[in-house]
Design an enzyme around this catalytic site. Structure first.
Site, PDB file in Angstrom:
ATOM      1  N   ASP A   9       2.854   0.438   0.203  1.00  0.00           N
ATOM      2  CA  ASP A   9       3.278   0.858   1.208  1.00  0.00           C
ATOM      3  C   ASP A   9       2.716   0.063   2.273  1.00  0.00           C
ATOM      4  O   ASP A   9       1.854  -0.734   1.831  1.00  0.00           O
ATOM      5  CB  ASP A   9       1.804   2.372   1.391  1.00  0.00           C
ATOM      6  CG  ASP A   9       1.790   2.682   2.714  1.00  0.00           C
ATOM      7  OD1 ASP A   9       3.673   2.988   3.118  1.00  0.00           O
ATOM      8  OD2 ASP A   9       1.562   2.900   3.621  1.00  0.00           O
TER       9      ASP A   9
ATOM     10  N   GLU B  39       7.333  -1.875   1.189  1.00  0.00           N
ATOM     11  CA  GLU B  39       8.098  -1.815   2.384  1.00  0.00           C
ATOM     12  C   GLU B  39       7.572  -4.076   2.720  1.00  0.00           C
ATOM     13  O   GLU B  39       5.917  -3.815   3.148  1.00  0.00           O
ATOM     14  CB  GLU B  39       7.012  -0.972   3.410  1.00  0.00           C
ATOM     15  CG  GLU B  39       7.478   0.569   2.750  1.00  0.00           C
ATOM     16  CD  GLU B  39       6.711   1.214   4.061  1.00  0.00           C
ATOM     17  OE1 GLU B  39       7.187   2.029   4.476  1.00  0.00           O
ATOM     18  OE2 GLU B  39       5.913   0.914   3.553  1.00  0.00           O
TER      19      GLU B  39
END
Length: 998
Positions: free
Chosen positions: A583, A620
């Site tokens: 993340d 990400e």
């Protein structure tokens, strides 16, 4: 006066502001919340400040260096301006002043003790302190106080135990310091005298000060310590609880602690400790050796330590950062020996030899799934298993049968949203609150009543995505049948084993970029209690950065990186995990990601019981906040990771396929949603602008389908031969960022933002039928399924999943997140989605949700499922869809509808294989020698003629020839002319059987 403004935001990036205001020795704290896109500021007694409602963009745009925000003249502060005194990062440090021009050199007598709330200086090595201050004719000193008694009054500092004179080093900061802390480049360097007892000093309250010749304090601030802690206390020895045949040993890295004790408990809650054990320190590590009988007990650390957030020596009660088990309330660490045979399902130690075969990372296809979504509404699962780990172990539940279909068609990996211990869901199910489902079902499909009832209990139900980590190394208790004891570990392992036996590898969603808690007493604070100010990244004023939503972590610090690497290896070895998704990976340093990949790939079956070389990592790679442009070192952003073979999500293909971005107008159309070809009434500009937008989108998609490779050469819509790195996004950055195809994770939907079906329903015209929306859903998915690189699918894309248009369902409960693997409903029209994230779009949502023609029928859902499975089968019918190198893609992949005369809305891709006995390309596919894929996003049938594709023996793919989709079966190719006829909103795949070329 000083006002510190802290801007933080939730997972979905809504902003919350809290101001800490200090005057003399009186403290006031007040919070400003965004509500309905407006901001209302209140400060309660003894002071009162009121700010009128201001729109968020205008308010935030005011926070830039040199700009002021006017406050009401009636303010009891008797001030007229609020001004930033440092660069606009979060938290923002501001001054309130009685004039519109605030002097950043406000006198020490005005600021008083407030200077000690800041930590603007950095102790970067044992001998060097960095501070952005000009000593001029003064003298610089380091001050310490073991009991945190430093105070400032009338330009005098009092309470120090030790005062050490510093010497400015005119040569500046050493190169290695600037490399590690690039954001303090240009700071002045001050040398600490040799022989100073630095290790002892680090356990005290510390400050640096500038004195004038008359011994008056001109400036003073606290110190940030990560640099010197890394310099003196970097450690690679044991940490956490270690089990042997005769003892249980505890190890805690806490170099700034003054003392550490372990409270040992027999039970997960209540009762008095059975022992209170003082730990002994050696080189910053506190340790003790306890009895073997401790195994199965619980413990808590008491850490006596100076905490910069309170300017006091605190007694912090914390879990072990290396915890492997927890009590149900998360307050005690469970002494869990994961090597115990009692915690291993039958056959666990042999699981590495039973995992599904993976020949290459290029063969990966990922299916993203939330554990609770999977079974919370599955009536084929017994109630006690629903929403938990054990639901995956049932052989014949609707959800498991669905996963078996996906696996047999080609999905290789299930990506599970956070499974570690996170805040937001009570581990004890008896504490959850629920809404009567029959009441929710009684409201109209466009009602706001459903969301009102859901949001009223959303922080007390069993639902949350989990992006609010508390402890990274412990399975989440709410997914276990019993959150106490060893059940979490046993049931998690059973889940992993069951998924592997069903042909699916497992990816865990890791959230190393932030933590839920901070401070000395927060319920969810752990790391910041043990070594305050070290694990969390701070700005140049010493306050925690919050650009990732909350409490950013600092992987540039040695022991933070070590904790991340140890945690990854723990999950890989102890739970046999096959991949990790990071993340906000861009907030982690590139070095950390590369070291993580290397640490995992070094694991072997013989030594560790896992094949580390088969573990894939991706994340990400967004580049924003304080780490943007390598602001804190070379970070793991998309472009920086090129060449590492670590994957990054490709937002370019997502935005071009669907239109706009998740942060723009939801009506902005794209390639599949009708841009130019079927307008929805949104103002996209002039016809020439729209054509230019669509042509650019097609270029972006083609680059993405070629693995988003920087060096892939494409003839663009202007007829120019350009590399992927030379094709620019609307923001001016290159589209392509990859050097290897496995560095690109292509997707059009994920847990964030609307589901694919929902975004299609928003962007397409109101008057098209649901059947057309279903075709568009499939068309978007086909772009991803047939691209080079790693395809990624959000759970439910294949069955038209809806969240009733919710753009951020992280806390929207089971009602809006419902998955139905019986295929009876796609969850469309279950009410207006929660107000907090969606209200501004309610006017365009309401008529769509109210219109029954938008709701798919079961036949639509079943057709979508079949079409999705066929796409997967086509992808895995030929290795040409899964090329392993950039060179292979450049040699074999071509796009044919390019240049200024292109047909809008049509993408034509060919993939060529070699032939035995002929020079040139090697042969990869024993069945097909040539493949052509035509994507027709137009609402009409199209004919496309390509001279370069003439005289081939191309046939519709055998899987599409027997499809139940009559439209795709009507696709045609004429060899003599090279003409393809493709029905509306259809992806047609043509193949040339080997040795059959005309």
């Amino acid at each position: 006066m000083i006002v510190d403004i802290f801007i933080t935001h939730t997972h979905a990036c809504d902003f919350f502001l809290s101001f800490i205001y200090t005057q003399s020795h009186s403290n006031c704290v007040f919070v400003c919340l965004w509500n309905k896109r407006k901001m209302l500021l209140r400060l309660t007694s003894p002071f009162s400040l009121s700010l009128p409602s201001i729109s968020k963009p205008n308010f935030l745009s005011s926070f830039s260096r040199g700009h002021s925000l006017q406050l009401p003249s009636s303010s009891t502060f008797q001030t007229t301006s609020l001004r930033i005194i440092n660069s606009p990062s979060t938290p923002l440090s501001c001054l309130i002043s009685s004039s519109s021009t605030v002097d950043e050199t406000t006198s020490i007598s005005q600021m008083q003790d407030n200077l000690l709330l800041y930590s603007k200086a950095y102790w970067v090595t044992e001998s060097v302190i960095a501070w952005n201050v000009d000593v001029q004719n003064g003298f610089s000193y380091l001050l310490s106080s073991k009991n945190a008694s430093l105070t400032i009054s009338n330009s005098q500092i009092q309470g120090e135990d030790l005062k050490i004179k510093l010497q400015e080093d005119k040569a500046g900061l050493p190169a290695n310091v600037v490399e590690k802390f690039p954001h303090i480049r240009g700071y002045r360097a001050f040398n600490v005298p040799p022989g100073s007892d630095v290790k002892s000093l680090l356990k005290s309250q510390l400050a640096v000060a500038i004195y004038d010749s008359d011994e008056k304090c001109r400036n003073c601030t606290g110190l940030q310590l990560p640099g010197v802690l890394d310099d003196l206390f970097s450690y690679n020895g044991p940490l956490g609880a270690l089990f042997s045949e005769e003892a249980v040993s505890l190890y805690l890295w806490a170099p700034t602690a003054q003392s550490v004790r372990a409270y040992i408990y027999k039970h997960p809650s209540g009762d008095d400790p059975i022992e209170i054990v003082p730990l002994e320190e050696e080189h910053g590590v506190w340790r003790t050796k306890g009895r073997k009988s401790w195994e199965g007990c619980y413990y808590v650390y008491e850490v006596c330590v100076y905490h910069p957030s309170t300017s006091r020596v605190e007694k912090c009660y914390a879990n072990d950062p290396y915890a492997r088990g927890l009590s149900s309330d998360g307050r005690r660490t469970f002494l869990l020996n994961l090597d115990s045979d009692e915690l291993k399902p039958d056959g666990w130690d042999n699981l590495a030899n039973e995992k599904p075969i993976l020949h290459s990372f290029s063969d990966i296809s990922i299916y993203e799934l939330h554990i609770r979504d999977f079974s919370a509404n599955d009536l084929s699962v017994q109630p006690e298993f629903r929403g938990g780990y054990l639901a995956f172990t049932l052989p014949d539940s609707a959800g498991v049968l669905h996963l078996k279909k996906l696996s047999s068609a080609g999905i290789t990996h299930v990506h599970l949203l956070p499974t570690f211990q996170f805040a937001g869901v009570d581990d004890q199910k008896e504490n959850w609150r629920n809404v009567d489902k029959s009441v929710l079902e009684s409201f109209p499909p466009d009602s706001d009543q459903q969301q009102a009832l859901i949001t009223a209990i959303q922080n007390f139900d069993g639902y949350n995505w989990g992006y609010n980590p508390v402890l990274w190394g412990v399975p989440k208790g709410s997914y276990a049948s019993n959150p106490n004891g060893p059940n979490r570990a046993i049931e998690f392992r059973k889940m992993v084993q069951a998924l592997n036996h069903n042909g699916l590898r497992i990816v865990l969603d890791t959230v190393y970029n932030h933590l839920q808690g901070s401070g000395p007493s927060g319920e969810h604070s752990v790391l910041d209690k043990v070594v305050p100010g070290y694990y969390l990244r701070r700005n140049t004023d010493g306050f925690i950065e919050h650009s990732t939503c909350m409490n950013n972590t600092a992987s540039e610090h040695f022991m933070v990186e070590r904790l991340i690497l140890d945690d990854l290896v723990h999950w890989a070895v102890n739970y046999k995990i096959d991949g990790f998704r990071f993340d906000l990976m861009g907030h982690i340093m590139k070095r950390t990601m590369v070291n993580a990949k290397n640490a995992l790939h070094r694991l072997t079956k013989e030594k560790d019981g896992v094949d580390g070389s088969s573990i894939y990592i991706y994340g990400e790679g967004w580049d924003f906040g304080e780490v943007a442009n390598n602001g804190r070192g070379i970070n793991a952003s998309q472009f920086n990771l090129s060449g590492t073979q670590i994957g990054s999500f490709n937002d370019r293909i997502r935005d071009s396929v669907l239109g706009g971005s998740p942060f723009g107008n939801p009506l902005q159309q794209g390639f599949v949603t009708g841009l130019l070809l079927q307008p929805n009434g949104h103002d996209h500009g002039t016809e020439d602008n729209i054509k230019s937008m669509l042509a650019a989108s097609m270029d972006h998609i083609q680059i993405g389908m070629a693995g988003n490779l920087q060096d892939f050469v494409l003839t663009n819509s202007k007829g120019e031969e350009v590399k992927g790195s030379e094709v620019l996004t609307y923001g001016g950055t290159p589209v392509a960022f990859a050097s290897f195809p496995i560095e690109t994770v292509n997707y059009v939907s994920a847990h964030d933002n609307e589901t694919l079906f929902d975004i299609v329903s928003l962007k397409t015209p109101m008057d098209i039928g649901v059947a057309e929306r279903c075709r568009i859903n499939h068309l978007a998915t086909s772009v991803i399924a047939l691209s080079q690189g790693i395809p990624f699918f959000h759970s439910g894309d294949e069955i038209l999943r809806s969240k009733s248009l919710d753009r951020d369902s992280y806390n929207s409960g089971d009602w809006f997140n419902r998955l139905d693997f019986t295929y009876n409903s796609n969850n469309w029209g279950v009410g207006l989605p929660p107000q907090e994230k969606n209200e501004k779009s309610w006017p365009i949502m309401k008529p769509r949700l109210a219109d029954p023609s938008f709701r798919p029928q079961k036949t639509d859902i079943l057709a979508a499922m079949e079409n999705f499975l066929n796409l997967l089968r086509i992808r895995y019918s030929s290795p040409l869809f899964r090329l392993r190198t950039a060179n292979a893609i450049q040699q074999r992949v071509r796009f044919h509808n390019t240049g200024p005369s292109l047909a809008y809305g049509v993408i034509v891709m060919s993939i060529e294989d070699g032939h035995d006995g002929f020079p040139g390309l090697s042969q990869l596919d024993p069945i097909y020698s040539f493949i052509v894929v035509v994507f027709n996003a137009s609402p009409q049938e199209v004919s496309f003629v390509s001279p370069s594709l003439q005289s081939r023996n191309l046939h519709l793919h055998p899987i599409q020839e027997i499809s139940s989709d009559d439209l795709v079966k009507s696709s045609k190719y004429e060899a003599s002319s090279g003409c393809f006829v493709i029905p509306r909103r259809t992806t047609a795949v043509f193949v040339e059987p080997r040795k059959s070329k005309i």
